[in-house]
Design a protein around this motif. Structure first.
Motif, short mmCIF file in Angstrom:
data_model
loop_
_atom_site.label_atom_id
_atom_site.label_comp_id
_atom_site.label_asym_id
_atom_site.label_seq_id
_atom_site.Cartn_x
_atom_site.Cartn_y
_atom_site.Cartn_z
N ARG A 12 41.67 81.53 -6.99
CA ARG A 12 41.96 81.04 -5.51
C ARG A 12 40.81 80.25 -4.95
O ARG A 12 39.60 80.24 -5.45
CB ARG A 12 41.72 82.58 -4.59
CG ARG A 12 41.59 82.56 -3.08
CD ARG A 12 41.48 83.61 -2.51
NE ARG A 12 41.47 83.35 -0.98
CZ ARG A 12 40.19 83.27 -0.32
NH1 ARG A 12 39.19 82.89 -0.88
NH2 ARG A 12 40.45 83.44 0.86
N ILE A 13 41.27 79.45 -4.10
CA ILE A 13 40.50 78.34 -3.61
C ILE A 13 40.70 78.44 -2.11
O ILE A 13 42.01 78.44 -1.73
CB ILE A 13 40.74 77.04 -4.05
CG1 ILE A 13 39.84 75.92 -3.49
CG2 ILE A 13 42.25 76.42 -3.76
CD1 ILE A 13 39.76 74.62 -4.34
N ASN A 35 37.42 81.52 -6.28
CA ASN A 35 37.15 82.87 -7.13
C ASN A 35 38.23 82.74 -8.15
O ASN A 35 39.04 82.19 -8.27
CB ASN A 35 37.88 84.09 -5.99
CG ASN A 35 37.24 83.98 -4.61
OD1 ASN A 35 36.22 84.57 -4.53
ND2 ASN A 35 37.50 83.33 -3.67
N TYR A 36 37.48 83.59 -9.33
CA TYR A 36 38.44 83.60 -10.70
C TYR A 36 38.17 85.15 -11.10
O TYR A 36 37.54 85.84 -10.85
CB TYR A 36 37.54 82.88 -11.51
CG TYR A 36 37.42 81.38 -11.33
CD1 TYR A 36 38.49 80.59 -11.44
CD2 TYR A 36 35.94 80.89 -10.40
CE1 TYR A 36 38.24 79.26 -11.13
CE2 TYR A 36 36.04 79.48 -10.10
CZ TYR A 36 37.28 78.64 -10.49
OH TYR A 36 37.19 77.28 -10.34
N ALA A 37 39.38 85.28 -11.85
CA ALA A 37 39.54 86.42 -12.51
C ALA A 37 38.55 86.71 -13.73
O ALA A 37 38.05 85.48 -14.14
CB ALA A 37 40.98 86.80 -13.05
N ASP A 38 38.07 87.80 -13.89
CA ASP A 38 37.06 87.83 -15.00
C ASP A 38 37.43 87.43 -16.23
O ASP A 38 36.65 87.05 -16.97
CB ASP A 38 36.59 89.39 -15.10
CG ASP A 38 35.72 90.02 -13.86
OD1 ASP A 38 35.64 91.15 -13.88
OD2 ASP A 38 35.19 88.78 -13.13
N LEU A 54 40.47 86.21 4.35
CA LEU A 54 39.00 85.77 3.89
C LEU A 54 38.97 86.25 2.39
O LEU A 54 38.14 85.68 1.61
CB LEU A 54 37.89 86.83 4.42
CG LEU A 54 37.69 86.55 6.03
CD1 LEU A 54 36.55 87.36 6.55
CD2 LEU A 54 37.34 85.06 6.23
N GLY A 55 40.02 86.87 1.78
CA GLY A 55 40.08 87.19 0.58
C GLY A 55 41.06 88.06 0.25
O GLY A 55 42.01 88.29 1.06
N GLY A 88 48.41 88.53 2.14
CA GLY A 88 48.68 87.36 2.73
C GLY A 88 49.41 86.14 2.15
O GLY A 88 49.44 85.12 2.79
N TYR A 89 49.87 86.56 0.93
CA TYR A 89 50.33 85.23 0.06
C TYR A 89 51.76 85.37 0.45
O TYR A 89 52.61 86.12 -0.01
CB TYR A 89 50.20 85.44 -1.30
CG TYR A 89 48.79 85.09 -1.76
CD1 TYR A 89 48.39 83.83 -1.94
CD2 TYR A 89 47.93 86.14 -1.78
CE1 TYR A 89 46.94 83.57 -2.13
CE2 TYR A 89 46.43 85.92 -2.50
CZ TYR A 89 46.23 84.55 -2.61
OH TYR A 89 44.99 84.27 -2.79
N ASP A 90 52.36 84.65 1.54
CA ASP A 90 53.59 84.63 1.96
C ASP A 90 54.50 83.58 1.26
O ASP A 90 55.63 83.74 1.35
CB ASP A 90 53.53 83.95 3.62
CG ASP A 90 52.90 85.32 4.19
OD1 ASP A 90 52.54 85.05 5.28
OD2 ASP A 90 53.06 86.66 4.02
#
Length: 123
Positions: free
Chosen positions: A50-51, A59-62, A104-105, A109-111
């Motif tokens: 995510r940016i 942010n990145y997945a592990d 904020l994270g 909210g991903y519409d």
């Protein structure tokens, strides 16, 4: 309303690199955080990266941290995902999605979602 179109997927071997692109049209691109997700057959959709709307927060997945970089070019209405050292377990359909910048994270909210681009990594 936001339309998203992914590109850049393909067939690669383990250890190769790919750069995925997602071009947006419609509402102002800079009003949205952008995320990348992926889904393999028979598995749940999972978060990749995510940016934030201004590009300052990433942010990145592990599973991908250290192997990928998310970036954006608001002038081109495009977000990118550079993936390196690809592994067979990275094989999936990759989707980009738009989240209004008031979030904020989190995964909510991903519409708006693209149709996805296939990434296949062979051993």
């Amino acid at each position: 309303q936001v339309q998203l179109v992914e590109s850049g997927g393909g067939f690669v071997q383990a250890g190769d690199s790919l750069r995925l692109s997602c071009e947006a049209s419609g509402r102002t691109f800079s009003s949205y955080n952008m995320g990348w997700f992926r889904q393999a057959p028979g598995k749940e959709r999972e978060f990749v990266a995510r940016i934030s709307w201004g590009g300052a927060s990433k942010n990145y997945a592990d599973s991908m941290k250290g192997r990928c970089t998310i970036s954006r070019d608001n002038a081109k209405n495009t977000v990118y995902l550079q993936m390196n050292s690809l592994k067979p377990e990275d094989t999936a359909v990759y989707y980009c999605a738009a989240q209004h910048r008031t979030f904020l994270g989190g995964v909510g909210g991903y519409d708006y979602w693209g149709h996805g681009t296939q990434v296949t990594v062979s051993s």
